[in-house]
Design a protein around this motif. Sequence first.
Motif, PDB file in Angstrom:
ATOM      1  N   THR A 214     -22.247  16.340  69.529  1.00 23.49           N
ATOM      2  CA  THR A 214     -21.943  15.012  70.058  1.00 23.49           C
ATOM      3  C   THR A 214     -23.155  14.113  70.145  1.00 23.49           C
ATOM      4  O   THR A 214     -23.011  12.903  70.295  1.00 23.49           O
ATOM      5  CB  THR A 214     -21.348  15.125  71.475  1.00 23.49           C
ATOM      6  N   GLY A 215     -24.341  14.731  70.133  1.00 20.95           N
ATOM      7  CA  GLY A 215     -25.534  13.898  70.287  1.00 20.95           C
ATOM      8  C   GLY A 215     -25.705  13.444  71.716  1.00 20.95           C
ATOM      9  O   GLY A 215     -26.433  12.489  71.996  1.00 20.95           O
TER      10      GLY A 215
ATOM     11  N   VAL B 170     -25.751  15.039  80.314  1.00 22.71           N
ATOM     12  CA  VAL B 170     -24.340  14.703  80.105  1.00 22.71           C
ATOM     13  C   VAL B 170     -23.569  15.908  79.614  1.00 22.71           C
ATOM     14  O   VAL B 170     -22.430  16.173  80.030  1.00 22.71           O
ATOM     15  CB  VAL B 170     -24.230  13.533  79.092  1.00 22.71           C
ATOM     16  N   ALA B 171     -24.226  16.693  78.725  1.00 19.30           N
ATOM     17  CA  ALA B 171     -23.556  17.861  78.163  1.00 19.30           C
ATOM     18  C   ALA B 171     -23.219  18.864  79.247  1.00 19.30           C
ATOM     19  O   ALA B 171     -22.105  19.397  79.299  1.00 19.30           O
ATOM     20  CB  ALA B 171     -24.449  18.484  77.092  1.00 19.30           C
ATOM     21  N   ILE B 172     -24.196  19.099  80.113  1.00 19.58           N
ATOM     22  CA  ILE B 172     -23.974  20.054  81.203  1.00 19.58           C
ATOM     23  C   ILE B 172     -22.833  19.568  82.094  1.00 19.58           C
ATOM     24  O   ILE B 172     -21.938  20.317  82.461  1.00 19.58           O
ATOM     25  CB  ILE B 172     -25.260  20.250  82.038  1.00 19.58           C
ATOM     26  N   GLN B 173     -22.885  18.278  82.375  1.00 19.48           N
ATOM     27  CA  GLN B 173     -21.837  17.665  83.201  1.00 19.48           C
ATOM     28  C   GLN B 173     -20.458  17.908  82.626  1.00 19.48           C
ATOM     29  O   GLN B 173     -19.535  18.367  83.287  1.00 19.48           O
ATOM     30  CB  GLN B 173     -22.107  16.151  83.271  1.00 19.48           C
ATOM     31  N   ALA B 174     -20.374  17.641  81.329  1.00 20.81           N
ATOM     32  CA  ALA B 174     -19.074  17.761  80.655  1.00 20.81           C
ATOM     33  C   ALA B 174     -18.583  19.197  80.690  1.00 20.81           C
ATOM     34  O   ALA B 174     -17.406  19.480  80.952  1.00 20.81           O
ATOM     35  CB  ALA B 174     -19.183  17.249  79.223  1.00 20.81           C
TER      36      ALA B 174
ATOM     37  N   GLY C 299     -12.447  21.590  75.905  1.00 21.84           N
ATOM     38  CA  GLY C 299     -12.210  20.644  76.990  1.00 21.84           C
ATOM     39  C   GLY C 299     -13.383  19.694  77.162  1.00 21.84           C
ATOM     40  O   GLY C 299     -13.224  18.505  77.431  1.00 21.84           O
ATOM     41  N   ALA C 300     -14.566  20.269  76.952  1.00 22.20           N
ATOM     42  CA  ALA C 300     -15.773  19.456  77.117  1.00 22.20           C
ATOM     43  C   ALA C 300     -15.829  18.352  76.083  1.00 22.20           C
ATOM     44  O   ALA C 300     -16.225  17.224  76.384  1.00 22.20           O
ATOM     45  CB  ALA C 300     -17.007  20.347  77.006  1.00 22.20           C
TER      46      ALA C 300
ATOM     47  N   PHE D  47     -16.002  14.493  76.928  1.00 22.80           N
ATOM     48  CA  PHE D  47     -17.102  13.698  76.430  1.00 22.80           C
ATOM     49  C   PHE D  47     -16.633  12.469  75.681  1.00 22.80           C
ATOM     50  O   PHE D  47     -17.107  11.368  75.896  1.00 22.80           O
ATOM     51  CB  PHE D  47     -17.984  14.569  75.521  1.00 22.80           C
ATOM     52  N   TYR D  48     -15.653  12.680  74.851  1.00 15.70           N
ATOM     53  CA  TYR D  48     -15.207  11.568  74.013  1.00 15.70           C
ATOM     54  C   TYR D  48     -14.389  10.547  74.771  1.00 15.70           C
ATOM     55  O   TYR D  48     -14.232   9.429  74.335  1.00 15.70           O
ATOM     56  CB  TYR D  48     -14.409  12.077  72.803  1.00 15.70           C
TER      57      TYR D  48
END
Lengths: 732, 259
Positions: free
Chosen positions: B19-20, B25-29, B39-40, B44-45
């Motif tokens: 996703t870049g 943010v990644a951890i959050q998702a 699900g993440a 994210f999207y």
Amino acid sequence: MSGAKKRNFQIEAFKHRVVVDPKYAEKTWKILEDAIHEIYNHNASGLSFEELYRNAYNMVLHKFGEKLYSGLVSTMTSHLKKIAKSIEAAQGAMFLEELNRNWTEHNKALQMIRDILMYMDRTFIPSTHKTPVHELGLNLWRDNIIHSSKIQTRLQDTLLELVQCERTGDVINRGLTRNITKMLMDLGPSVYQENFEKPFLDVSADFYRVESQQFIEHCDCGDYLKKAEKRLNEEIERVSHYLDARSEAKITSVVEKEMIESHMHRLVHMENSGLVSMIMDEKFEDLGRMYNLLLRVPNGLTIIKEVMTSHIRETGKDLVTDPERLKDPVNFVQELLDKKDRLDKIINLAFNNDKNFQNALNSSFEYFINLNPRSPEFISLFVDDKLRNGLKKDKEEDIETVLDKVMMLFRYLQEKDVFEKYYKQHLAKRLLSGKTSSDDAERSLIVKLKTECGYQFTSKLEGMFTDMKTSQDTMHGFYDAMGAEIADCPTLSVQVLTTGSWPTQSSSTCNLPPEILGVCDKFKTYYLGTHTGRRLTWQTNMGTAVLGATFGNVQKELGVSTYQMCILMLFNHSDRLSYKEIEQATEIPPSDLKRCLQSLACVKGKNVLRKDPMSKDIAEDDAFYFNDKFTTKLYRVKIGTVVAQKESEPEKQETRQRVEEDRKPQIEAAIVRIMKSRRVLDHNNIVTEVTKQLQSRFLPNPVVIKKRIESLIEREFLERDKTDRKLYRYLA
Amino acid sequence: MNKLGRGQRDKVQQLISITGASEKVAIQALKSSDWQLEGAFDIFYSQPQIKSFADTRHLEELYNRYKDPYADMIMADGITILCSDLQVDPQDIVMLVVSWHMKAATMCEFSKQEFVGGLQSLGIDSLEKLRERIPFMRSELKDEQKFREIYNFAFGWAKEKGQKSLALDTAIGMWQLLFAERQWPLVDHWCQFLQARHNKAISRDTWSQLLEFARTVDPTLSNYDPEGAWPYLIDEFVDYLTENGIFEKGKLSEWSYKH
């Protein structure tokens, strides 16, 4: 007596001599007992009231009230038993006589006894809660005489027999009977009811049940009702003469139930004599009787109303769908008016102007008038005929009354906007051809329409009248200003019509003859000089002309339409013209041209032109000649008249289409109005509200309303709610 | 990152690379999705625009590749090339989804803003990433809510600029496409009905209400409510179906082409 300073006077009660005689009570009672005997044996005159009273008084005072009372009871009882025997022994008619006589005497005796025993009545009896003397006397009579096994049944039967006799036509002794029933009432309402009234009602019910069954098999409706009414009146009279007044309601309800309620369906629906026949034959008296009788029973009037309503709807439907009758619109409407008159009269004279019936009549008319989509057109044609020709001299009504009646029919119309369209067309023709018989009548009708439908409905119509008046003034001005210049030209009369007020006409081509063109142009110049910014277009399809013509050497005048004038004027320059030539020269549209030529050449008595060949139809290669052999008795011959006629099929379609087009903006305006005030509303409610708002003009079609809503959504006046798709929202 | 387990760290890495997104943010998702990668992605999207500046240059290059020689837009030709690059048929409905993401105004063209901005908001800066995203986009059509948005978007996108309504042929084409994804048994009857009886453009209201109709009314019309404030065209469709005897005792009979 103590010797106190103040001496109080003490008054002691007067003490009677104490009676110690144990036989005192017996002796005193014996005296009274004998007295009672004497009274019952009609020997009262020898008695001393004062003495007897005193004796009774003393007995009570000395606490022998109980003995006195019980003695009274047993003495009276034994006398009454003897009386009962004598009554039982009476034969035949004497039975009631004996009863009555003894009753009268018993009452007299009772009164005397009560007077004598007054003291006991007022002191001993209340304190011991015993029955007072008078009442006691009545009760004893009741128990011993009326309820005596040998008398009770016989009494009841005798009374009922008397009633039966009278019902079958005999005469009875009413006075005697009255006394007997009064006796029963005096003994107590329950006595009257048990011994007479209740069996009387039962027997009467049976009697009338049987009789009504007989009648219904053999009589027609009118006769039956007469009989029923007669019986009812008889019973009422009977009560007033020898029964208790409270029996009236009960016996009348028996008669009503047996004679009327049980058979009312059959009566009302009776073939050839029931309600429908009575209505058709205008039998006011019979109808009135039926109304008054059925009024008395539950649902009686409902049945009449239902049968009447379905009759009106059926006959009305036949009327409006009968192709024969529809050929003559004026007659058709006259029949509607006559029908209404007839029914109004019935409701007025026979049904007591009952509002429910009025309403039923109105709703029935509304129902069937709207079954025929041409009703609005026909009503307008009827009005046109009346306003054009006035009323026939033999009719009693004046024009105002007729117009009021027409307004009644107008109110029944669902599609009032269709009427408006036709009325406008017909009015235009009347005004322009100067064919109104009464200006006042015209205006009067406009006022009535305005009162009914509001200013909007009639503003354009009034505009038409205004135009006519203004045009007159304009013509005066024109001739004043230009008089000299146009003295040699044909006399011109112009009506200037405001486009919005008059029915839309498509203007068509037509070449005016040069003689006319000149003066017309002068008028145009004059008018536009005083009214800058306006545009005038000659409506050649609506004008008329009067031509002078010479046939042989006879002078005549011809009243023609503008088109016809253009055609005829051509013959000033040629004796013979072909159809093509006429078409080219005048540029009148072919269908109109053909119609004009037909009216000039093919109608007997008006054939100022000769056609070759002589056929009725106009063909492209026909030739026309001026018919100098034309003769007529009249000096002025009317050839072209612009009479209002029933529309042809294609014209009707066109008018209907225009009406539908006109309705769309009205529906939209209503939707916007409603949404603006409500902001959010669901679909069904919008439809209901719109229908309500427009119902004074026409009944909008829910599908059309839906389409208009969608159109408004597209034009972003409304939007659908995001969550509830049935809800619409107003977008400011 | 230190507090995470090995498996979790892997997932975070994966998420970032695809996703870049930033680590945070990644951890959050992933946390929100209970450490499920699928699900993440979704989470994210569905988040609003995430700009990452380094990618703009990339995107500009990409844009220039497809841009029309005479106008500052990507036109039909450019789109064809784009599709072949993506190994996707130009008629493929996924292109509609792409256009939706880009908020494209009209079909068969992308403005620079739409193209670049759209890809940025998706966190895509290269053709590979776009290609990889295609399957996911296809899956978005299965989501009820998203399908509705895409469907309604399609109306504005497919119609002519400056017109209020959608031309009938285009509408029919779009419907065929859309309802292939989301089975509606009556779609063929609907199109036939329109061609036989209507022959005019389709209004926006009718368009959007048709989806509701397809969603809520069952194909045998057993729960069709005549008072349901459906657009009149749909009411007429129902009449058409009943007239032609499509329904016999609640079952769809064979459609015999006889209208």
